[in-house]
Design an enzyme around this catalytic site. Sequence first.
Site, PDB file in Angstrom:
ATOM      1  N   GLY A 256       0.852  -1.194   0.000  1.00 36.60           N
ATOM      2  CA  GLY A 256       0.000   0.000   0.000  1.00 36.60           C
ATOM      3  C   GLY A 256       0.882   1.236   0.000  1.00 36.60           C
TER       4      GLY A 256
ATOM      5  CG  PHE B 120      -4.306  -8.196  -2.335  1.00 36.57           C
ATOM      6  CD1 PHE B 120      -4.527  -9.428  -1.713  1.00 36.57           C
ATOM      7  CD2 PHE B 120      -5.369  -7.574  -2.968  1.00 36.57           C
ATOM      8  CE1 PHE B 120      -5.785 -10.018  -1.724  1.00 36.57           C
ATOM      9  CE2 PHE B 120      -6.626  -8.167  -2.990  1.00 36.57           C
ATOM     10  CZ  PHE B 120      -6.833  -9.386  -2.370  1.00 36.57           C
TER      11      PHE B 120
ATOM     12  CG  PHE C  46      -5.539  -7.730   4.475  1.00 36.21           C
ATOM     13  CD1 PHE C  46      -6.918  -7.767   4.663  1.00 36.21           C
ATOM     14  CD2 PHE C  46      -5.043  -6.974   3.407  1.00 36.21           C
ATOM     15  CE1 PHE C  46      -7.779  -7.068   3.828  1.00 36.21           C
ATOM     16  CE2 PHE C  46      -5.898  -6.277   2.557  1.00 36.21           C
ATOM     17  CZ  PHE C  46      -7.268  -6.326   2.780  1.00 36.21           C
TER      18      PHE C  46
ATOM     19  CE  LYS D 287      -1.351   6.874  15.209  1.00 39.23           C
ATOM     20  NZ  LYS D 287      -0.505   6.916  14.030  1.00 39.23           N
TER      21      LYS D 287
ATOM     22  CG  ASN E 182      -8.424   8.460  13.614  1.00 35.86           C
ATOM     23  OD1 ASN E 182      -9.391   7.737  13.805  1.00 35.86           O
ATOM     24  ND2 ASN E 182      -7.295   8.019  13.094  1.00 35.86           N
TER      25      ASN E 182
ATOM     26  CE  LYS F  30     -16.485   1.412   9.393  1.00 37.38           C
ATOM     27  NZ  LYS F  30     -17.855   2.015   9.382  1.00 37.38           N
TER      28      LYS F  30
ATOM     29  CD  GLN G 161      -6.215   1.842  12.043  1.00 47.66           C
ATOM     30  OE1 GLN G 161      -5.324   2.531  12.461  1.00 47.66           O
ATOM     31  NE2 GLN G 161      -6.010   0.676  11.473  1.00 47.66           N
TER      32      GLN G 161
END
Lengths: 376, 376
Positions: free
Chosen positions: A21, A50, A116, A224, A289, A317, A319
């Site tokens: 990624g 992937f 994963f 954090k 966040n 999403k 975290q």
Amino acid sequence: MAPSMEEEAPSKSRVTVVGSGNWGSVAAKLIASNTLTLPSFHDEVRMWVFEETLPSGEKLTDVINRTNENVKYLPGIKLGKNVIADPDLENAGRSMFLCFYGTDANMLVFVTPHQFMEGICKRLVGKIKGDVEAISLIKGMEVKMEGPCMISTLISQQLGLNCCVLMGANIANEIAVEKFSEATVGYRESREIAEKWVQLFSTPYFIVTAVQDVEGVELCGTLKNVVAIAAGFVDGLEMGNNTKAAIMRIGLREMKAFSKMLFSSVKDSTFFESCGVADLITTCLGGRNRKVADAFARNGGKRSFDELEAEMLQGQKLQGVSTAREVYEVLSHRGWLELFPLFATVHEICVGRLPPSAIVEHSERIPKLSLVEKST
Amino acid sequence: MAPSMEEEAPSKSRVTVVGSGNWGSVAAKLIASNTLTLPSFHDEVRMWVFEETLPSGEKLTDVINRTNENVKYLPGIKLGKNVIADPDLENAGRSMFLCFYGTDANMLVFVTPHQFMEGICKRLVGKIKGDVEAISLIKGMEVKMEGPCMISTLISQQLGLNCCVLMGANIANEIAVEKFSEATVGYRESREIAEKWVQLFSTPYFIVTAVQDVEGVELCGTLKNVVAIAAGFVDGLEMGNNTKAAIMRIGLREMKAFSKMLFSSVKDSTFFESCGVADLITTCLGGRNRKVADAFARNGGKRSFDELEAEMLQGQKLQGVSTAREVYEVLSHRGWLELFPLFATVHEICVGRLPPSAIVEHSERIPKLSLVEKST
């Protein structure tokens, strides 16, 4: 087609990056710049990808190997010609683990999304042989009621490997363009192995320091995000820099106290490292966040996190929200809620039981945390 | 006209605030809200005001006593009716120190610009009698070649008083409007006296914690301004949040190492308090040191700090630039320059010997600081 090992000096290490990624690609770039010059490493860095088919119809690995760029997750950045993308985890595994055991050490860098990892470990079980060391760059392990499910522990237990961690104030795109940054390696016992990881990642613009505290370093990377939610609320309420600094400091204190109550080995000094105070600052200044929590507070908590996430993050999403829930469960289960007013309040705001302004209104509960500090 | 002391309970404390600027006025407000309800304090809080004549022709003290506002330095905020402005330091001194010694304790809060303190101490010498405790809220003492000239030490030595300090992430105007904030009291020996100061300043929106580390707390209040200059350079160079967080963290580390090398009593934990990490964050997010350094870097160092100060600060001077010079002199004098690359580089940039970009280009020198940490 096994390479002729006898021609190479013994005990050279071979590095494989599991994951490709945004951060994984930057990690491969950092490592690949070092393996070319460090005599104790093979030049080639294998990166497990992937596999995806791009809109052009080409395979992602083919494009990476042709252009030397991860056009999907890190466009515009050359990874280094010695980075080889490999779509097949087990093939990558076979070439590394079977061909080189006996003579060469292998170093495995895990940098996938954390959900994963369990599947990846299952596929690698029994395939890893010889002298293999692992490091996890994966932030955001789950905090289960019985305690945190550390990614480094998962790797150690499932694959029987010693596993270090690397965390820090690491916005991948900034490091990709070689802006100055730092990171922290957490190790369990072998200082020598830690130094090898430091060597592998360090560049003049990326300063890596090793500390003997795997749990402390890894917990920083997760906790954090809860503090960043709190900082976002303060921003959304427009309460100013004083309040934001106070909330960040209280958050750092709760991170430290919580980590030490879970693992007595955790060191205070770890929180002065890049993984601690610096990553907290980065995450509370920018980061998704903080951003979504800011929007949540501006809407007076009337629009849910799910709704704002869907609108603002294109399917990603947060975290912080799920970590806050998990931490709350631990606090509740262990009777520690009163000791961690900031962590507890963040969750209660996220689920709508308290208004965003509670993040500071509950401040009179904060001095109780001094009890924790004395007890830890 | 001595009040009838016999009618009052013995051992009540009387508070005098020496100074009436922006922060002094807010301090008086905080204290005055507490003396009304705490039985161990007299209600009245006397505030010494450096007398000025306002454009209206009125005296500043008269307006403060009539309107209950410091219209010049904290307009729009009621100080509390029990705050009495007094223009004459020695008169204020006489009424406090002479009338009440013997029965009452006096508590002196020093909150003037630091360059006035030597003169004020001279005027008070010999006039302070009885049971008197002092606290300094003054940030920015000088760091002379032979070591820092702490304001708390100046007060202790000149006036023969025990002197605590109060520092923290305290933007006066934010606390004035009762936004949540924190502060740290540093004390030398008596925990009991420290607790009394905590009681006197604490409100539900202003959380005060005491630590036994006068030097650590006071040095934080000064050294953070040097780090804020560095953070301003990073902002001006648009290097992003990663780099800024790294520079702030390295700055915090140099603050800690420098303080510990000067005073072996300084504690690591102090830097986790409001005076440490929180004040650093506030100062590096906002604040005039950061702001002018940002402009300096954007101009590529071609316009001097003196010129930018004059243009941007209406006659105020930057403490960070002079502190950086003072710290540099200490480092140079003691042969520590190599150990503090961030502090040294800030000064060298300020005086034009290095370009602003050196703040990160000199980063390869940074790992040397680990030597300091091992030695302290």
